[in-house]
Design an enzyme around this catalytic site. Structure first.
Site, PDB file in Angstrom:
ATOM      1  N   THR A   1      -3.938   1.621  -2.456  1.00 28.75           N
ATOM      2  CA  THR A   1      -3.329   0.409  -2.860  1.00 28.75           C
ATOM      3  C   THR A   1      -3.837  -0.487  -3.720  1.00 28.75           C
ATOM      4  O   THR A   1      -4.733  -0.377  -4.497  1.00 28.75           O
ATOM      5  CB  THR A   1      -3.656  -0.586  -1.272  1.00 28.75           C
ATOM      6  OG1 THR A   1      -3.099  -1.671  -1.141  1.00 28.75           O
ATOM      7  CG2 THR A   1      -5.256  -0.701  -1.336  1.00 28.75           C
TER       8      THR A   1
ATOM      9  N   GLY B   1       1.023  -0.815   5.087  1.00 29.15           N
ATOM     10  CA  GLY B   1       1.581  -2.002   5.962  1.00 29.15           C
ATOM     11  C   GLY B   1       0.441  -2.931   6.735  1.00 29.15           C
ATOM     12  O   GLY B   1       0.298  -3.392   7.718  1.00 29.15           O
ATOM     13  N   GLY B   2      -0.851  -3.050   5.898  1.00 26.74           N
ATOM     14  CA  GLY B   2      -1.764  -3.956   6.392  1.00 26.74           C
ATOM     15  C   GLY B   2      -2.280  -3.529   7.782  1.00 26.74           C
ATOM     16  O   GLY B   2      -2.420  -2.368   8.063  1.00 26.74           O
TER      17      GLY B   2
ATOM     18  N   ASN C   1      -3.016  -3.681  -2.908  1.00 21.87           N
ATOM     19  CA  ASN C   1      -3.111  -4.848  -1.665  1.00 21.87           C
ATOM     20  C   ASN C   1      -1.879  -5.101  -1.811  1.00 21.87           C
ATOM     21  O   ASN C   1      -0.714  -4.659  -0.994  1.00 21.87           O
ATOM     22  CB  ASN C   1      -4.014  -5.788  -1.972  1.00 21.87           C
ATOM     23  CG  ASN C   1      -4.213  -6.564  -0.608  1.00 21.87           C
ATOM     24  OD1 ASN C   1      -3.843  -6.016   0.336  1.00 21.87           O
ATOM     25  ND2 ASN C   1      -4.745  -8.006  -0.627  1.00 21.87           N
TER      26      ASN C   1
ATOM     27  N   SER D   1     -10.608  -3.037   5.445  1.00 22.97           N
ATOM     28  CA  SER D   1      -9.239  -2.404   5.289  1.00 22.97           C
ATOM     29  C   SER D   1      -9.039  -1.809   6.671  1.00 22.97           C
ATOM     30  O   SER D   1      -9.540  -1.625   7.527  1.00 22.97           O
ATOM     31  CB  SER D   1      -9.367  -1.298   4.433  1.00 22.97           C
ATOM     32  OG  SER D   1      -8.074  -0.463   4.139  1.00 22.97           O
ATOM     33  N   SER D   2      -7.154  -1.580   6.600  1.00 24.89           N
ATOM     34  CA  SER D   2      -6.789  -1.019   7.767  1.00 24.89           C
ATOM     35  C   SER D   2      -6.243   0.384   7.188  1.00 24.89           C
ATOM     36  O   SER D   2      -5.602   1.029   8.174  1.00 24.89           O
ATOM     37  CB  SER D   2      -5.511  -2.073   8.267  1.00 24.89           C
ATOM     38  OG  SER D   2      -6.122  -2.928   8.558  1.00 24.89           O
TER      39      SER D   2
ATOM     40  N   ASP E   1      -8.478  -9.225   0.758  1.00 25.35           N
ATOM     41  CA  ASP E   1      -8.760  -8.511   2.126  1.00 25.35           C
ATOM     42  C   ASP E   1     -10.054  -9.002   2.607  1.00 25.35           C
ATOM     43  O   ASP E   1     -10.726  -8.588   3.628  1.00 25.35           O
ATOM     44  CB  ASP E   1      -8.788  -6.955   1.937  1.00 25.35           C
ATOM     45  CG  ASP E   1      -7.454  -6.409   2.181  1.00 25.35           C
ATOM     46  OD1 ASP E   1      -6.310  -7.260   2.737  1.00 25.35           O
ATOM     47  OD2 ASP E   1      -7.279  -5.090   1.896  1.00 25.35           O
TER      48      ASP E   1
ATOM     49  N   THR F   1       0.962  -1.197   0.063  1.00 25.36           N
ATOM     50  CA  THR F   1      -0.040   0.016  -0.149  1.00 25.36           C
ATOM     51  C   THR F   1       1.030   1.226   0.063  1.00 25.36           C
ATOM     52  O   THR F   1       2.053   1.079   0.221  1.00 25.36           O
ATOM     53  CB  THR F   1      -0.836  -0.132   1.239  1.00 25.36           C
ATOM     54  OG1 THR F   1      -1.755  -1.052   1.157  1.00 25.36           O
ATOM     55  CG2 THR F   1      -1.725   1.113   1.521  1.00 25.36           C
TER      56      THR F   1
END
Ligand code: GLY
Length: 562
Positions: A390, A465-466, A392, A443-444, A414, A372
């Protein structure tokens, strides 16, 4: 000031004119405007837009398209993202241009006949692709907030980069070399990323330039219809994907009310669902505010233990309850109620780690990888935008649009590919985030803007960074507010992360001393060291009005301003 500008120019020349240096500027202290992105070329393009009379939104649009060319690992036109925009008067807006599951998607699309997850199906190739939202999102930002009102001007730098080529940085050369085999395996035809070229030669993307020109001429319809859409759908059909012309035509980005909350009198604006940021961040800040976070000092075992125990609990909630609000009733009121959060910390012990198995039975949804990209912009009128975007995984699905020459996302991963069953990474997924046609995957991504207690703009930040995005953003904010760091120190400080499952603290190697780690282990924590966590691009408006832009030291990230 002068020294900094000189350094900036020299570093920029090194970064962009030769492939043997990838020096980038990590901090600028300026008076008018600042831009921080993952790539020197994108940063300079964004800054030039502001110098030419554009606002932060104009700069963001130019940066997004430039990153799609010069930062193919995560920059994109076939991905998605979120933007938090704060006008100079403090009004906040949130734009959701997250990808969506196509009409033909189903809960069991990644399962074999026995109901087992098919390895790689949701991460590689055409079936992994969600309907892209980026171009629709840029169009919406432009229509609502552009000051320049010159779409052509905003796309042109990206077209030039693609057509004339640019030099990859050393890190990018290494990076692309690493994924060659995978890209060759996934794609039936030659791609711009696999053509034979010598290291250090300019990287040219002619097909992408044509696609960008179509977007330049016809705005979002240039991407979601016409020959560009034909090529997209053909790539799907030739490779077993399911996104149709109608899926593309029906995609819509959505304006949402930003998630707004307060920590120590600072207002924070971040992304609401389908980003978990709008739940996880207010939960974390509320939970730590019951304790004395600086207690014990920065990165003391006491402080790390407290934050870890908070993270363990909020990530368990994330797994159980969060998903696209259009498809799930998310108990937001309860999840963010102070009494509930106090209750969550009732079993917190200052001396002992609480095993995750005792926190809550449940399911965990995080299938995200570390990729991302984020950028932050403050313009010379005081408007600010935080935008995270992103594909992903790095280079998304590794599938390149055949006639378009750009990477397609693997955002479908995701979703919870199979609720309740461990995924490829040993994690299990939740019902709230199961695959449904037309749904947005959880999502984060956490583009976030923080105000001073006096309501003026203080910080603009975000990270890739997820799941570590959430904790990286949290740590940089607390580094500034609680540990009284300047922005450079706050961004470059080592980071740690806990996400409930697996039950371990991940820590940046070399960032924490042996005694601290031993003290944490004695409390019952298990520690795993990793090379790096997050990649924060942040801007701080100092109390005297100086704008400090800081690019993460962890890669090529570059700050500029004037
Ligand atoms: N794909 C990363 C995220 O949306 O959180």
């Amino acid at each position: 000031m002068k020294a900094i500008s000189f350094l900036l120019i020299i570093s920029f020349l090194f970064s962009c004119r030769t492939s043997t240096e990838s020096v980038s500027v990590k901090e600028v202290n300026v008076q008018n405007a600042a831009v921080v992105t993952a790539h020197p070329l994108a940063t300079e393009i964004g800054l030039q837009v502001i110098k030419d009379g554009g606002n932060a939104v104009d700069a963001a649009i130019a940066i997004q398209f430039a990153l799609a060319v010069c930062f193919p690992r995560a920059g994109n036109i076939a991905g998605g993202g979120f933007a938090i925009y704060r006008e100079r008067d403090g009004t906040g807006y949130a734009l959701d241009f997250r990808e969506m599951a196509p009409k033909a998607a189903s809960e069991d699309m990644y399962l074999d006949e026995e109901g087992n997850v098919v390895p790689d199906a949701s991460t590689r190739g055409a079936l992994a692709v969600g309907i892209p939202g980026t171009v629709h999102g840029m169009d919406q930002l432009f229509q609502r907030f552009s000051k320049l009102k010159d779409w052509n001007r905003l796309i042109q730098p990206a077209i030039d980069l693609a057509e004339k080529g640019f030099y990859l940085t050393e890190m990018q050369e290494d990076d692309l070399a690493e994924v060659q085999e995978s890209i060759k395996k996934i794609n039936k035809n030659e791609t711009p990323f696999t053509v034979q070229r010598n290291r250090g030669e300019k990287f040219v993307q002619k097909k992408l330039a044509q696609v960008l020109r179509a977007i330049q001429q016809e705005t979002r319809l240039g991407f979601y219809s016409g020959w560009v859409a034909d090529e997209f759908v053909k790539t799907m059909e030739n490779n077993g994907g399911v996104i149709s012309h109608l899926d593309l035509l029906h995609y819509k980005s959505i304006w949402r009310a930003p998630a707004e909350f307060y920590y120590k009198n600072h207002r924070m604006l971040t992304m609401p669902l389908p980003s978990s940021a709008g739940v996880v961040l207010p939960q974390m800040f509320e939970m730590v505010s019951q304790y004395n976070l600086p207690g014990g000092g920065f990165h003391s075992p006491t402080a790390i233990h407290l934050v870890t125990e908070v993270e363990r609990r909020v990530f368990a909630d994330r797994a159980m309850h969060l998903g696209d609000p259009r498809f799930n009733r998310v108990p937001l009121f309860n999840l963010m109620h102070r009494d509930y959060l106090l209750d969550r910390m009732k079993d917190f012990s200052r001396d002992k780690a609480t095993p995750s198995s005792e926190i809550r039975e449940g399911v965990f949804t995080d299938r995200e990888t570390m990729e991302t990209t984020h950028f932050s912009v403050v313009d010379d009128e005081g408007n600010a935008i935080a935008l995270t975007t992103t594909l992903n995984g790095a280079y998304g699905s590794h599938l390149v649009c055949e006639g378009g020459g750009y990477f397609l996302n693997n955002e479908m991963d995701d979703f919870s590919v199979k609720p309740g069953v461990p995924n490829l990474y040993g994690l299990v997924g939740g019902e709230a985030n199961k695959i449904q046609s037309g749904k947005r995957m959880l999502s984060s991504m956490s583009p976030t803007i923080v105000d001073y207690p006096n309501k003026s703009l203080k910080m603009v930040l975000g990270s890739p960074g997820g799941s570590t995005i959430l904790t990286s953003v949290f740590q940089v904010i607390t580094n500034v507010i609680d540990f009284k760091m300047g922005m450079h120190e706050a961004v470059q400080a080592p980071r740690f992360h806990h996400q409930w499952l697996p039950d371990q603290i991940i820590m940046e190697q070399g960032g924490f001393d042996a005694l601290t780690k031993k003290a944490l282990e004695e409390k019952g924590h298990s520690i795993r060291e990793v090379e790096s966590i997050g990649r924060v691009e942040a801007i701080l408006i100092e109390e005297d009005g100086t704008i400090t832009g800081v690019a993460d030291k962890r890669k090529d990230d570059h700050a500029a301003g004037f």
